[in-house]
Design an enzyme around this catalytic site. Sequence first.
Site, PDB file in Angstrom:
ATOM      1  N   ASN A   1     -10.081  -0.268   0.195  1.00  0.00           N
ATOM      2  CA  ASN A   1      -8.634  -0.056   0.187  1.00  0.00           C
ATOM      3  C   ASN A   1      -8.069  -0.603  -1.128  1.00  0.00           C
ATOM      4  OD1 ASN A   1      -5.869  -0.290   0.517  1.00  0.00           O
ATOM      5  ND2 ASN A   1      -5.978  -1.099   2.600  1.00  0.00           N
TER       6      ASN A   1
ATOM      7  N   CYS B   1       0.809  -1.224   0.000  1.00  0.00           N
ATOM      8  CA  CYS B   1       0.000   0.000   0.000  1.00  0.00           C
ATOM      9  C   CYS B   1       0.842   1.275   0.000  1.00  0.00           C
ATOM     10  CB  CYS B   1      -0.941  -0.004   1.196  1.00  0.00           C
ATOM     11  SG  CYS B   1      -2.039  -1.418   1.221  1.00  0.00           S
TER      12      CYS B   1
ATOM     13  N   HIS C   1      -3.089   7.419   2.252  1.00  0.00           N
ATOM     14  CA  HIS C   1      -3.535   6.112   1.767  1.00  0.00           C
ATOM     15  C   HIS C   1      -4.919   5.820   2.352  1.00  0.00           C
ATOM     16  CE1 HIS C   1      -3.999   1.967   0.961  1.00  0.00           C
ATOM     17  NE2 HIS C   1      -3.653   1.548   2.163  1.00  0.00           N
TER      18      HIS C   1
HETATM   19  O1  UT7 Z   1      -3.465  -0.773   3.709  1.00  0.00           O
HETATM   20  C1  UT7 Z   1      -2.948  -1.164   4.940  1.00  0.00           C
HETATM   21  C2  UT7 Z   1      -3.596  -2.407   5.347  1.00  0.00           C
HETATM   22  N1  UT7 Z   1      -4.561  -2.470   6.324  1.00  0.00           N
HETATM   23  C3  UT7 Z   1      -5.079  -1.592   7.204  1.00  0.00           C
HETATM   24  O2  UT7 Z   1      -4.825  -0.452   7.229  1.00  0.00           O
HETATM   25  C4  UT7 Z   1      -6.010  -2.157   8.225  1.00  0.00           C
HETATM   26  C5  UT7 Z   1      -5.739  -1.640   9.613  1.00  0.00           C
HETATM   27  N2  UT7 Z   1      -6.671  -2.187  10.571  1.00  0.00           N
HETATM   28  C6  UT7 Z   1      -7.990  -1.911  10.568  1.00  0.00           C
HETATM   29  O3  UT7 Z   1      -8.450  -1.153   9.755  1.00  0.00           O
HETATM   30  C7  UT7 Z   1      -8.864  -2.514  11.638  1.00  0.00           C
HETATM   31  O4  UT7 Z   1      -8.041  -3.174  12.590  1.00  0.00           O
HETATM   32  C8  UT7 Z   1      -9.925  -3.499  11.088  1.00  0.00           C
HETATM   33  C9  UT7 Z   1     -10.958  -2.726  10.296  1.00  0.00           C
HETATM   34  C10 UT7 Z   1      -9.246  -4.519  10.193  1.00  0.00           C
HETATM   35  C11 UT7 Z   1     -10.621  -4.229  12.236  1.00  0.00           C
HETATM   36  O5  UT7 Z   1     -11.239  -3.298  13.094  1.00  0.00           O
HETATM   37  P1  UT7 Z   1     -11.040  -3.444  14.655  1.00  0.00           P
HETATM   38  O6  UT7 Z   1     -11.833  -2.371  15.278  1.00  0.00           O
HETATM   39  O7  UT7 Z   1      -9.567  -3.485  14.950  1.00  0.00           O
HETATM   40  O8  UT7 Z   1     -11.755  -4.837  14.948  1.00  0.00           O
HETATM   41  P2  UT7 Z   1     -11.142  -6.098  15.689  1.00  0.00           P
HETATM   42  O9  UT7 Z   1     -10.144  -6.784  14.826  1.00  0.00           O
HETATM   43  O10 UT7 Z   1     -10.754  -5.710  17.082  1.00  0.00           O
HETATM   44  O11 UT7 Z   1     -12.419  -7.043  15.778  1.00  0.00           O
HETATM   45  C12 UT7 Z   1     -13.540  -6.717  16.641  1.00  0.00           C
HETATM   46  C13 UT7 Z   1     -14.598  -7.781  16.472  1.00  0.00           C
HETATM   47  C14 UT7 Z   1     -14.066  -9.217  16.605  1.00  0.00           C
HETATM   48  O12 UT7 Z   1     -15.059  -9.968  17.268  1.00  0.00           O
HETATM   49  P3  UT7 Z   1     -14.924 -10.291  18.845  1.00  0.00           P
HETATM   50  O13 UT7 Z   1     -13.629 -11.051  18.992  1.00  0.00           O
HETATM   51  O14 UT7 Z   1     -14.897  -8.965  19.524  1.00  0.00           O
HETATM   52  O15 UT7 Z   1     -16.142 -11.102  19.123  1.00  0.00           O
HETATM   53  C15 UT7 Z   1     -13.972  -9.680  15.182  1.00  0.00           C
HETATM   54  O16 UT7 Z   1     -14.116 -11.082  15.059  1.00  0.00           O
HETATM   55  O17 UT7 Z   1     -15.184  -7.693  15.178  1.00  0.00           O
HETATM   56  C16 UT7 Z   1     -15.175  -8.996  14.566  1.00  0.00           C
HETATM   57  N3  UT7 Z   1     -15.055  -8.806  13.126  1.00  0.00           N
HETATM   58  C17 UT7 Z   1     -16.111  -8.625  12.325  1.00  0.00           C
HETATM   59  N4  UT7 Z   1     -17.439  -8.590  12.573  1.00  0.00           N
HETATM   60  C18 UT7 Z   1     -18.257  -8.388  11.535  1.00  0.00           C
HETATM   61  C19 UT7 Z   1     -13.913  -8.750  12.386  1.00  0.00           C
HETATM   62  N5  UT7 Z   1     -14.240  -8.531  11.089  1.00  0.00           N
HETATM   63  C20 UT7 Z   1     -15.593  -8.459  11.036  1.00  0.00           C
HETATM   64  C21 UT7 Z   1     -16.505  -8.248   9.985  1.00  0.00           C
HETATM   65  N6  UT7 Z   1     -17.815  -8.205  10.277  1.00  0.00           N
HETATM   66  N7  UT7 Z   1     -16.108  -8.059   8.699  1.00  0.00           N
END
Ligand code: UT7
Length: 320
Positions: free
Chosen positions: A277, A112, A247
């Site tokens: 993204n 990215c 980005h």
């Molecule tokens: O280009 C560079 C590459 N990437 C990035 O910049 C990504 C950087 N990271 C992020 O944007 C965020 O960390 C995410 C959007 C990927 C995730 O958001 P988060 O607020 O960090 O969520 P999390 O990983 O803490 O997950 C919270 C909950 C989990 O459930 P539990 O364990 O709390 O029950 C996940 O299993 O959300 C769940 N979850 C989802 N639920 C519904 C994870 N993905 C999903 C989904 N739909 N798609």
Amino acid sequence: MTTRIIGTGSALPEEVITNDDMAKIVDTSDEWISSRTGIRQRKLVGRDENVVTLGTEAARKALEDSGTAPEEIDLVLTATSSSEVYFPNVACQIQGNLHLTNAVAMDVSAACSGFLFVLHIAHAYIQSGVYRKILLVGAETLSRLIDWEDRTTCVLFGDGAGACVVEAQETGIIDAVLHSDGGMGHVLTGSAAALVTPKSEALAAHPLHMDGQAVFKFAVKKVPECIQELLERNQVEADDVKWYLLHQANKRIIQSVAKRMHQPEEKFPVNLEYYGNTSAASIPILLDEMYHSGQIKRGDRCILSGFGAGLTWGAALLDW
Ligand code: UT7
């Protein structure tokens, strides 16, 4: 002499996949995706599209926009991490498609951050006098790399391409900085084996894997740090920058960077709600939209900043 962006172009696939569509593929919801990321839809390539077709279209528009004849281009640099063939490289294929007969062509792999990397390399070539007119392309089809059964990643990415023509001029890039940290590479990985695998079989091909929280923490720390590094060494105040073009990964990352920089969010344009993204393509697509909608004007002071797998990150300070 420095490096000035003299024309832009972009290309996006037709097929739109909304968050509600994603909820039919994995256990997710529009509410979760839009509140955690800002993404509302993404565009995905069809069977006959790939990084070369998208990159060629974006590059053709950038050439036209800049009034550049094909034979004037000295160098083609393509930022991509999702080509389905190793060689010929994507830049050579674009060169061939557009008859850029006098150009040298090469790809750069920095995920990215790729657009920041090719911009920095172009700037070094222009400053050293080796090349004068360079075509930069960011083109990605991460839909072919993601695991369509992993809801934590498949909702995030989209396909697209953006391109710029840069040339040696008196004004343009003031300074640029890049960083890499291979010690953190494990938090975001993608395997080429997945690129030619149909969506339904993608799991078996060890596709994209991401520790989202680790990437989030890295981005909100390192992006402001490298922007600050650039501002300080050029004695430019954050307030004097008109646009911060980041980005487009996650709206919450962009908002957090704005807060850490003590700058209003209005200075940080966002289009990720439409495209998700698009990795190395996100910054040149945003530049193209901002430029052709008349939002960025000649002379506007801008910061561009990208971050991604590697880990890699960087920023550029420029007068548009
Ligand atoms: O280009 C560079 C590459 N990437 C990035 O910049 C990504 C950087 N990271 C992020 O944007 C965020 O960390 C995410 C959007 C990927 C995730 O958001 P988060 O607020 O960090 O969520 P999390 O990983 O803490 O997950 C919270 C909950 C989990 O459930 P539990 O364990 O709390 O029950 C996940 O299993 O959300 C769940 N979850 C989802 N639920 C519904 C994870 N993905 C999903 C989904 N739909 N798609």
